[in-house]
Write a protein that holds these residues in place. Structure first.
Motif, PDB file in Angstrom:
ATOM      1  N   THR A  30      47.781  63.247  49.702  1.00  0.00           N
ATOM      2  CA  THR A  30      47.989  62.271  48.638  1.00  0.00           C
ATOM      3  C   THR A  30      48.058  63.003  47.308  1.00  0.00           C
ATOM      4  OG1 THR A  30      46.690  60.631  49.858  1.00  0.00           O
ATOM      5  CG2 THR A  30      47.059  60.208  47.505  1.00  0.00           C
TER       6      THR A  30
ATOM      7  N   TYR B 105      45.851  67.255  44.336  1.00  0.00           N
ATOM      8  CA  TYR B 105      46.110  66.620  45.625  1.00  0.00           C
ATOM      9  C   TYR B 105      44.810  66.388  46.370  1.00  0.00           C
ATOM     10  CZ  TYR B 105      50.685  68.236  44.377  1.00  0.00           C
ATOM     11  OH  TYR B 105      51.836  68.460  43.686  1.00  0.00           O
TER      12      TYR B 105
ATOM     13  N   PHE C  21      40.057  68.508  47.890  1.00  0.00           N
ATOM     14  CA  PHE C  21      40.773  68.276  46.643  1.00  0.00           C
ATOM     15  C   PHE C  21      41.324  69.616  46.178  1.00  0.00           C
ATOM     16  CE2 PHE C  21      37.903  64.838  47.230  1.00  0.00           C
ATOM     17  CZ  PHE C  21      38.617  63.735  46.815  1.00  0.00           C
TER      18      PHE C  21
ATOM     19  N   LEU D 194      47.443  63.049  43.598  1.00  0.00           N
ATOM     20  CA  LEU D 194      46.603  62.269  42.696  1.00  0.00           C
ATOM     21  C   LEU D 194      47.230  62.224  41.306  1.00  0.00           C
ATOM     22  CD1 LEU D 194      43.139  63.645  43.826  1.00  0.00           C
ATOM     23  CD2 LEU D 194      44.226  61.487  44.495  1.00  0.00           C
ATOM     24  N   TYR D 195      47.508  63.377  40.773  1.00  0.00           N
ATOM     25  CA  TYR D 195      48.192  63.561  39.505  1.00  0.00           C
ATOM     26  C   TYR D 195      49.012  64.825  39.671  1.00  0.00           C
ATOM     27  CZ  TYR D 195      44.794  60.286  37.620  1.00  0.00           C
ATOM     28  OH  TYR D 195      44.040  59.182  37.392  1.00  0.00           O
TER      29      TYR D 195
END
Length: 145
Positions: free
Chosen positions: A84, A91, A117, A86-87
């Motif tokens: 995913t 990730y 992360f 995130l920004y």
């Protein structure tokens, strides 16, 4: 240009291979440390801790592999990655692991998930945080510790 998802998948393929080398007793501390940011955070049911990627961390890495060998861990395999964004540059990767054990002539496996992360800067991926479940409770439940 390489897709970031491909790069993340390669990052974790290398992580998995390094784990195998570490279980075999090969010196991989420096390569393992290179996968982590200068400072990183771990969250688990026992609390939240942070650590520097320094000599103490390098010294602890082989001890971690020694522990896993001592409880009969023979292999760790990634079953699935869910990535995913995130920004930009950050990730979250949910990694579904299966760890294989052999104890008293019996083989077994345990499936578990870790949330990592990652930050992607200057072409390099680094783990800056991860969240785990209660590994110790599962290992006790299975009679491994």
């Amino acid at each position: 240009m390489e897709d970031i998802n491909d790069k993340i998948e390669q990052f974790f393929e290398s992580y998995e291979k390094r784990f195998e080398k570490g279980l075999a007793g090969n010196p991989i501390a420096e390569d393992t440390a290179n996968a982590f940011a200068d400072f990183f955070v771990e969250a688990s049911p026992v609390g939240v801790t942070g650590g520097k990627n320094d000599q103490d961390f390098l010294d602890a890495i082989p001890k971690g592999y020694d522990f896993y060998r001592s409880i009969g861990t023979t292999k760790m395999e990634i079953r699935q990655l869910d990535i995913t964004e995130l920004y930009e540059f950050h990730y979250m990767v949910e990694v579904y692991w299966e760890s294989f054990y052999e104890k008293d002539g019996t083989t077994d496996s345990i499936e578990f998930t870790v949330m990592y992360f990652l930050q992607h800067l200057d072409g390099a991926l680094k783990i800056f945080a991860y969240i785990t479940g209660d590994e110790q409770a599962v290992l006790k439940e299975r009679g491994l510790i």
